[in-house]
Write an enzyme that holds these catalytic residues in place. Sequence first.
Site, short mmCIF file in Angstrom:
data_model
loop_
_atom_site.label_atom_id
_atom_site.label_comp_id
_atom_site.label_asym_id
_atom_site.label_seq_id
_atom_site.Cartn_x
_atom_site.Cartn_y
_atom_site.Cartn_z
N GLY A 140 0.80 -1.26 -0.06
CA GLY A 140 0.13 0.12 -0.13
C GLY A 140 0.68 1.28 0.10
O GLY A 140 0.34 2.53 0.21
N LYS B 263 -15.42 -0.82 4.85
CA LYS B 263 -14.36 -1.02 5.89
C LYS B 263 -15.29 -1.81 6.94
O LYS B 263 -14.45 -2.71 7.97
CB LYS B 263 -14.18 0.48 6.71
CG LYS B 263 -13.05 1.07 5.80
CD LYS B 263 -11.72 0.53 5.71
CE LYS B 263 -10.79 1.46 5.05
NZ LYS B 263 -9.58 0.65 4.81
N SER C 111 1.54 8.61 2.04
CA SER C 111 0.90 7.01 2.15
C SER C 111 1.19 6.43 3.82
O SER C 111 2.40 6.75 4.14
CB SER C 111 1.30 5.74 1.36
OG SER C 111 1.15 6.12 0.01
N THR D 70 -3.54 11.99 3.59
CA THR D 70 -2.83 11.14 2.62
C THR D 70 -3.20 11.59 0.93
O THR D 70 -4.35 12.35 0.84
CB THR D 70 -3.04 9.77 2.73
OG1 THR D 70 -4.53 9.46 2.72
CG2 THR D 70 -2.56 9.33 4.17
N ALA E 194 -12.27 3.07 -3.85
CA ALA E 194 -13.73 3.17 -4.34
C ALA E 194 -13.63 3.85 -5.58
O ALA E 194 -12.78 5.14 -5.62
CB ALA E 194 -14.59 3.58 -3.25
N ASP F 212 -1.31 -6.05 -7.64
CA ASP F 212 -2.86 -5.57 -7.88
C ASP F 212 -3.59 -6.52 -7.14
O ASP F 212 -3.69 -7.95 -7.43
CB ASP F 212 -3.20 -5.64 -9.31
CG ASP F 212 -4.75 -5.36 -9.33
OD1 ASP F 212 -5.42 -5.36 -8.40
OD2 ASP F 212 -4.99 -4.79 -10.64
N VAL F 213 -4.07 -6.34 -5.78
CA VAL F 213 -4.63 -7.18 -4.96
C VAL F 213 -6.13 -8.03 -5.45
O VAL F 213 -6.82 -8.68 -5.10
CB VAL F 213 -5.23 -6.61 -3.67
CG1 VAL F 213 -3.75 -6.46 -2.62
CG2 VAL F 213 -5.93 -5.35 -3.53
N SER G 95 -5.07 9.88 -0.67
CA SER G 95 -6.50 9.45 -1.16
C SER G 95 -7.49 10.04 -0.35
O SER G 95 -8.98 10.14 -0.41
CB SER G 95 -6.67 7.82 -0.83
OG SER G 95 -6.30 7.47 0.35
N TYR H 41 -18.31 9.36 3.11
CA TYR H 41 -17.39 7.83 2.95
C TYR H 41 -18.32 6.81 2.40
O TYR H 41 -17.50 5.89 2.15
CB TYR H 41 -16.95 7.88 4.58
CG TYR H 41 -15.92 6.73 4.61
CD1 TYR H 41 -14.86 7.36 4.11
CD2 TYR H 41 -15.83 5.58 5.26
CE1 TYR H 41 -13.70 6.22 4.31
CE2 TYR H 41 -14.84 4.92 5.58
CZ TYR H 41 -13.47 5.04 4.91
OH TYR H 41 -12.52 4.31 5.12
C1 IMJ Z 1 -12.50 9.25 2.24
C2 IMJ Z 1 -13.70 9.41 1.80
C3 IMJ Z 1 -14.80 10.51 2.25
C4 IMJ Z 1 -14.42 10.96 3.76
C5 IMJ Z 1 -13.27 10.58 4.16
C6 IMJ Z 1 -12.11 9.65 3.62
N1 IMJ Z 1 -12.73 10.72 5.47
C7 IMJ Z 1 -11.61 10.13 5.64
C8 IMJ Z 1 -11.12 9.62 4.44
C9 IMJ Z 1 -13.29 11.32 6.55
C10 IMJ Z 1 -10.50 10.19 6.62
C11 IMJ Z 1 -9.75 8.90 4.00
N2 IMJ Z 1 -10.17 7.15 4.14
C12 IMJ Z 1 -10.26 6.93 5.54
C13 IMJ Z 1 -10.15 6.39 3.32
O1 IMJ Z 1 -10.39 5.35 3.41
C14 IMJ Z 1 -10.17 6.83 1.63
C15 IMJ Z 1 -10.39 5.85 0.75
C16 IMJ Z 1 -10.58 6.08 -0.65
C17 IMJ Z 1 -10.34 7.33 -1.23
C18 IMJ Z 1 -10.35 7.46 -2.48
C19 IMJ Z 1 -10.12 8.94 -3.23
C20 IMJ Z 1 -9.84 8.66 -4.64
C21 IMJ Z 1 -10.53 7.72 -5.40
N3 IMJ Z 1 -10.71 6.59 -4.71
C22 IMJ Z 1 -10.60 6.58 -3.39
N4 IMJ Z 1 -11.13 5.07 -2.89
C23 IMJ Z 1 -10.82 5.14 -1.51
O2 IMJ Z 1 -10.73 7.82 -6.49
#
Ligand code: IMJ
Length: 277
Positions: free
Chosen positions: A35, A184, A41, A215, A117, A86-87, A217, A177
Amino acid sequence: MLTGELRNSARRHNFVTLKRFMAKLLEGKFALILGIANKWSLAYSIAQAFHREGATLALTYLGGKQKQTIEEFAQGWNVAAILPCDVTKDDELAAIAESLRALSRPLHAVVHSLAFANREDLSHPFCETSRAGFLLAQDVSAYSLVAVARAAAPLMTEGGSISTLTYLGSTRVMPNYNVMGVAKASLEASMRYLAGDLGQQKIRVNAISAGPVKTASARAVKDFSTILDITVSRAPLRRNVEPAEVADSAVFLASDLARGVTGNILFVDSGMHIMGF
Ligand code: IMJ
């Protein structure tokens, strides 16, 4: 009475002396970290902390573009293997297990620090999540832990530790989220069932629930700075967590200090998860 400067120097000296006697927590251990995308990261901070504590690392990258980045990071660490992963591809996971087996050394720790996602699923109402988007998030972000654990377990011949990264959105509704929260929840339940299965092989499986960290993401998330500000105003510690704090907890879980800890979610979130309001 010492002057401030002298006192500081004495303190520094004591710390240096102390450090010389402090055993490294992961000395002699071999850890697979999945990751790392860039230096923001959480997996990058975890690799740094594992290196500091004496671990030898195996690192994975996603896609040809990342390969060079990981190779550059690896210069500063004890890295035994850099592997494509690639998992969602069973053959790549099988190839990783094969490459690690060829090194003929037991694997002690795995850190699973990845998720994905579709971006539109993280901004539209959850109710609008497509079947394909739902399944993609589950595949990359949750099922991957099961696939990685199954590939890694036979290599953990001396027992070991598997840790994953999760977020409070698994059990609470967080704005945007959405489908990641559901993934999760699935990841956390998978972590518990894996802990149930693998305990007999002395393999511990745990999750770290990290507070929001900027990060790559998270940067993509709308109003992320508001989320950071809310943490500062409401979390018991009145501040956000740093990647190094998440990494030190990952060191603990991978170390023998956590030998009695499995199936657990360790919150490294300034205490945010205890708040009702
Ligand atoms: C992600 C989205 C919405 C709210 C969020 C987050 N908050 C936090 C995160 C409050 C802390 C970050 N997080 C915990 C994640 O698990 C992010 C996962 C993620 C982020 C992206 C962005 C870009 C994309 N796909 C993604 N897939 C997973 O194209």
